[in-house]
Design an enzyme around this catalytic site. Structure first.
Site, PDB file in Angstrom:
ATOM      1  N   TYR A 229       3.320   3.763   1.799  1.00  0.00           N
ATOM      2  CA  TYR A 229       2.455   4.694   2.538  1.00  0.00           C
ATOM      3  C   TYR A 229       1.061   4.124   2.617  1.00  0.00           C
ATOM      4  CZ  TYR A 229       0.409   6.341  -1.908  1.00  0.00           C
ATOM      5  OH  TYR A 229      -0.244   6.422  -3.116  1.00  0.00           O
ATOM      6  N   CYS A 230       0.304   4.655   3.585  1.00  0.00           N
ATOM      7  CA  CYS A 230      -1.076   4.217   3.741  1.00  0.00           C
ATOM      8  C   CYS A 230      -1.977   5.453   3.826  1.00  0.00           C
ATOM      9  CB  CYS A 230      -1.220   3.302   4.951  1.00  0.00           C
ATOM     10  SG  CYS A 230      -2.797   2.400   4.965  1.00  0.00           S
ATOM     11  N   ARG A 231      -2.589   5.685   4.992  1.00  0.00           N
ATOM     12  CA  ARG A 231      -3.553   6.777   5.112  1.00  0.00           C
ATOM     13  C   ARG A 231      -3.004   7.975   5.882  1.00  0.00           C
ATOM     14  NH1 ARG A 231      -8.460   2.615   6.398  1.00  0.00           N
ATOM     15  NH2 ARG A 231      -9.127   2.248   4.251  1.00  0.00           N
ATOM     16  N   GLY A 232      -1.719   8.208   5.791  1.00  0.00           N
ATOM     17  CA  GLY A 232      -1.167   9.412   6.383  1.00  0.00           C
ATOM     18  C   GLY A 232      -0.398   9.193   7.672  1.00  0.00           C
TER      19      GLY A 232
END
Length: 221
Positions: free
Chosen positions: A182-185
């Site tokens: 995952y990253c920023r959503g």
């Protein structure tokens, strides 16, 4: 001749104050800055690099956000570090994104465009991810910069910034482990980019829709 009652005057002043926040959020660039800060503190210079704006423009936007008390700052040496003022602003941002996605069809179309760029990348649900993690054969990767990971992350995740991913994969056995990233959503394409790369290295991998903010807000944290 009708006269306004004192209550009407008070209400008018009240709504004028509410409108201050609305006017503050009317800029797409200020929303982008707040989204970045919701993942962790950043300097003006870092925000300028990540948004593609000049330091002067970022500073002007930050001043408006400061006046509305949506962000705060502290000095570290010669740097000024900005952050979201508190968790209520972070929760508000999540609610705003959800409302916009529910009401504005263009947002769904944009999300679909992002997904089509990496058609072979599969997402994994929260329940399925937690079940796999309990079996100890799933590694959960946080692709954001280390500073953002330290600020907040999904429980059980390890920090592997995108630029370190290639070297990290060399330490794993493809037959023994699955990966989720995952990253920023939901509106960040870096997780899809990373999962696409991981799959091409022969691993089984999934993208997580949520970022740390959405995951923790869902848990009521």
């Amino acid at each position: 001749m009708e006269s306004r009652c004192p209550e009407s005057d008070i209400k008018e002043r009240l709504y004028q104050q509410f409108a201050r926040i609305g006017k503050c959020l009317s800029s797409d660039k200020r929303l982008e800055i707040m989204d970045l800060l919701s993942n962790g503190p950043k300097s003006v210079e870092s925000l300028a690099t990540q948004t593609g704006m000049s330091v002067a423009n970022v500073s002007r936007h930050l001043q408006i956000l400061l006046e509305a008390k949506l962000v705060r700052f502290q000095k570290k040496g010669t740097f000024v570090i900005y952050n979201i003022s508190d968790s209520s602003v972070t929760h508000f941002l999540s609610s705003l994104w959800n409302l916009c996605e529910d009401r504005l069809s263009d947002i769904k179309q944009i999300k679909d465009e992002l997904k089509r760029q990496y058609i072979g990348v599969q997402s994994i649900t929260k329940n399925d991810l937690l079940a796999k993690m309990k079996q100890d054969n799933m590694v959960l990767i946080d692709l954001r910069p280390v500073e953002e990971y330290k600020t907040s992350h999904i429980p059980g995740a390890i920090s592997v910034p995108l630029e370190q991913l290639e070297e990290y994969l060399k330490t794993l056995n493809k037959a023994d482990v699955e990966l989720a990233a995952y990253c920023r959503g939901p509106y960040c394409s870096l997780a899809s980019q990373a999962v696409d790369y991981i799959q091409k290295q022969g691993f089984t991998a999934y993208r997580i829709e949520e970022g740390a903010r959405e995951w923790n807000a869902y848990d009521g944290e």
